[in-house]
Scaffold this active site. Structure first.
Site, PDB file in Angstrom:
ATOM      1  N   GLY A  19       0.762  -1.049   0.010  1.00  0.00           N
ATOM      2  CA  GLY A  19       0.010  -0.086  -0.157  1.00  0.00           C
ATOM      3  C   GLY A  19       0.699   1.341  -0.038  1.00  0.00           C
ATOM      4  O   GLY A  19       0.462   2.506   0.731  1.00  0.00           O
ATOM      5  N   GLY A  20       1.860   1.229  -0.744  1.00  0.00           N
ATOM      6  CA  GLY A  20       2.702   2.217  -0.849  1.00  0.00           C
ATOM      7  C   GLY A  20       2.591   3.493  -1.698  1.00  0.00           C
ATOM      8  O   GLY A  20       3.578   4.378  -1.801  1.00  0.00           O
ATOM      9  N   GLY A  21       1.561   3.568  -2.301  1.00  0.00           N
ATOM     10  CA  GLY A  21       1.152   4.639  -3.251  1.00  0.00           C
ATOM     11  C   GLY A  21       0.059   5.766  -2.898  1.00  0.00           C
ATOM     12  O   GLY A  21      -0.378   6.692  -3.369  1.00  0.00           O
ATOM     13  N   SER A  22      -0.574   5.458  -1.616  1.00  0.00           N
ATOM     14  CA  SER A  22      -1.517   6.499  -1.168  1.00  0.00           C
ATOM     15  C   SER A  22      -1.376   6.380   0.594  1.00  0.00           C
ATOM     16  O   SER A  22      -0.853   5.696   0.953  1.00  0.00           O
ATOM     17  CB  SER A  22      -2.778   5.774  -1.579  1.00  0.00           C
ATOM     18  OG  SER A  22      -3.141   4.661  -1.336  1.00  0.00           O
ATOM     19  N   ASP A  69      -3.157  -7.007  -5.789  1.00  0.00           N
ATOM     20  CA  ASP A  69      -4.206  -7.193  -4.501  1.00  0.00           C
ATOM     21  C   ASP A  69      -3.561  -8.021  -3.471  1.00  0.00           C
ATOM     22  O   ASP A  69      -3.240  -9.499  -3.827  1.00  0.00           O
ATOM     23  CB  ASP A  69      -5.493  -8.037  -4.892  1.00  0.00           C
ATOM     24  CG  ASP A  69      -6.446  -8.249  -4.027  1.00  0.00           C
ATOM     25  OD1 ASP A  69      -6.210  -8.059  -3.053  1.00  0.00           O
ATOM     26  OD2 ASP A  69      -7.629  -8.654  -4.174  1.00  0.00           O
ATOM     27  N   ASN A  96       1.767  -2.472   5.585  1.00  0.00           N
ATOM     28  CA  ASN A  96       1.152  -1.177   5.840  1.00  0.00           C
ATOM     29  C   ASN A  96      -0.353  -0.996   5.252  1.00  0.00           C
ATOM     30  O   ASN A  96      -1.173  -0.645   5.915  1.00  0.00           O
ATOM     31  CB  ASN A  96       1.674   0.015   5.219  1.00  0.00           C
ATOM     32  CG  ASN A  96       0.848   1.218   4.876  1.00  0.00           C
ATOM     33  OD1 ASN A  96       0.523   1.947   5.828  1.00  0.00           O
ATOM     34  ND2 ASN A  96       0.375   1.493   3.694  1.00  0.00           N
ATOM     35  N   SER A 148      -2.819  -0.597  15.125  1.00  0.00           N
ATOM     36  CA  SER A 148      -3.876   0.599  14.967  1.00  0.00           C
ATOM     37  C   SER A 148      -4.181   0.752  16.530  1.00  0.00           C
ATOM     38  O   SER A 148      -4.305  -0.190  17.260  1.00  0.00           O
ATOM     39  CB  SER A 148      -5.033   0.517  14.186  1.00  0.00           C
ATOM     40  OG  SER A 148      -5.833   1.427  14.806  1.00  0.00           O
ATOM     41  N   TYR A 161     -11.818  -5.400  12.109  1.00  0.00           N
ATOM     42  CA  TYR A 161     -10.706  -4.554  11.754  1.00  0.00           C
ATOM     43  C   TYR A 161      -9.759  -4.559  13.219  1.00  0.00           C
ATOM     44  O   TYR A 161      -8.585  -4.788  13.233  1.00  0.00           O
ATOM     45  CB  TYR A 161     -10.925  -3.257  11.525  1.00  0.00           C
ATOM     46  CG  TYR A 161      -9.770  -2.234  11.205  1.00  0.00           C
ATOM     47  CD1 TYR A 161      -8.823  -2.528  10.272  1.00  0.00           C
ATOM     48  CD2 TYR A 161      -9.421  -1.320  11.984  1.00  0.00           C
ATOM     49  CE1 TYR A 161      -7.709  -1.655  10.109  1.00  0.00           C
ATOM     50  CE2 TYR A 161      -8.835  -0.347  12.202  1.00  0.00           C
ATOM     51  CZ  TYR A 161      -7.606  -0.482  11.130  1.00  0.00           C
ATOM     52  OH  TYR A 161      -6.521   0.458  11.056  1.00  0.00           O
ATOM     53  N   ALA A 164      -8.251  -7.961  13.939  1.00  0.00           N
ATOM     54  CA  ALA A 164      -7.066  -8.200  13.358  1.00  0.00           C
ATOM     55  C   ALA A 164      -5.882  -7.370  13.711  1.00  0.00           C
ATOM     56  O   ALA A 164      -4.833  -7.886  13.678  1.00  0.00           O
ATOM     57  CB  ALA A 164      -7.434  -7.692  11.683  1.00  0.00           C
TER      58      ALA A 164
END
Length: 257
Positions: A19-22, A69, A96, A148, A161, A164
């Site tokens: 997920g390193g683009g946003s 994905d 991430n 989180s 969530y 997890a």
């Protein structure tokens, strides 16, 4: 990104980010590139424009993007292999990518259960499994698992969530013990409510944000850039004696220890 800390040992390191683009992930890609690291990342959406921006910003140090994905474990493992071939053996893995879709317990069916655990926990384990042999061969590495504070707060509204994220802490501690003899460190990082564009578009309300900031010790909202230095620290030799831990960056909402 912040520019007040330099971790010189990260220059030239091969880094893989999911997920390193946003959102936070984009800030991490930016931050590692600024250290001179070689970054590969995966994401569901095309990130070519972001890679162009990063290449221009960092003097030709272009991140290597692969569309993927992460719930497709064979595809994720293939991307990790390709990243190693492109940049050399992976020294730093940052798990991430996550999905914090809001839901009540009554709404959950087996399909949604499986999806939420696949993206928020299963992919973390198999990404770690895929990098560990290379890290062993090259004398060690650092795995950073994003968690989180939501599960520490006992928040309602996304029970799968929070489940997890609690599991990520347990996974982190067990992998730290299992991989430690090979000088592979495994730590978790738990951000507070970071105001990414997605959060602003989907979840942030003035009332909700004000209530959350009132729970913080520090009175300022968190931005993706506020998380970067903590990740760089966990990736670098500056934290070489730290493993199996959870680093909280939340403005002072929860209290650990």
């Amino acid at each position: 990104m912040t520019d007040n800390v330099t971790f010189r040992d990260l220059a030239g390191k091969s880094v893989f980010i999911t997920g390193g683009g946003s959102g936070i992930g984009a800030a991490l890609t930016d931050g590692f590139l600024a250290q001179g690291a070689k970054v590969a990342f995966v994401g569901r959406s095309d990130a070519s424009a972001f890679c162009d921006e990063m290449e221009q910003k960092h003097g030709g140090n272009r991140p290597h993007f692969m569309q993927c994905d992460i719930t497709d474990i064979p595809a994720l493992k293939k991307c990790i292999t390709q990243a190693g071939e492109h940049h050399g053996p992976i020294s730093v893995l940052v798990n991430n990518a996550a999905n914090d879709a809001r839901h009540s317990a009554d709404e959950v069916d087996e399909k949604f259960w499986e999806f939420m655990l696949d993206v928020n926990l299963k992919a973390y384990f198999f990404a770690a499994q895929a990098v560990v042999d290379g890290m062993r061969e090259h004398g060690g590495g650092s795995i950073i698992n994003f968690s989180s504070i939501s599960y520490m707060m006992g928040n309602a509204g996304y029970p799968l969530y929070t489940m997890a994220n609690s599991g990520i802490n347990g996974l982190t501690r067990s992998l730290a013990r299992e991989f430690g003899s090979d000088h592979i460190r495994v730590n978790a990082l738990a951000p507070g409510w970071v105001l990414t564009q997605k959060q602003k578009d989907m979840w942030v309300t003035e009332e909700g944000l004000n209530a959350h900031i009132a729970r913080q010790c520090l009175p300022d909202p968190l931005a993706p850039e506020d998380i970067v230095d903590g990740v760089l620290f966990l990736a670098s030799k500056s934290s070489k004696a730290m493993t199996g831990q959870a680093l909280v960056i939340d403005g002072g909402v929860v209290v650990t220890g």
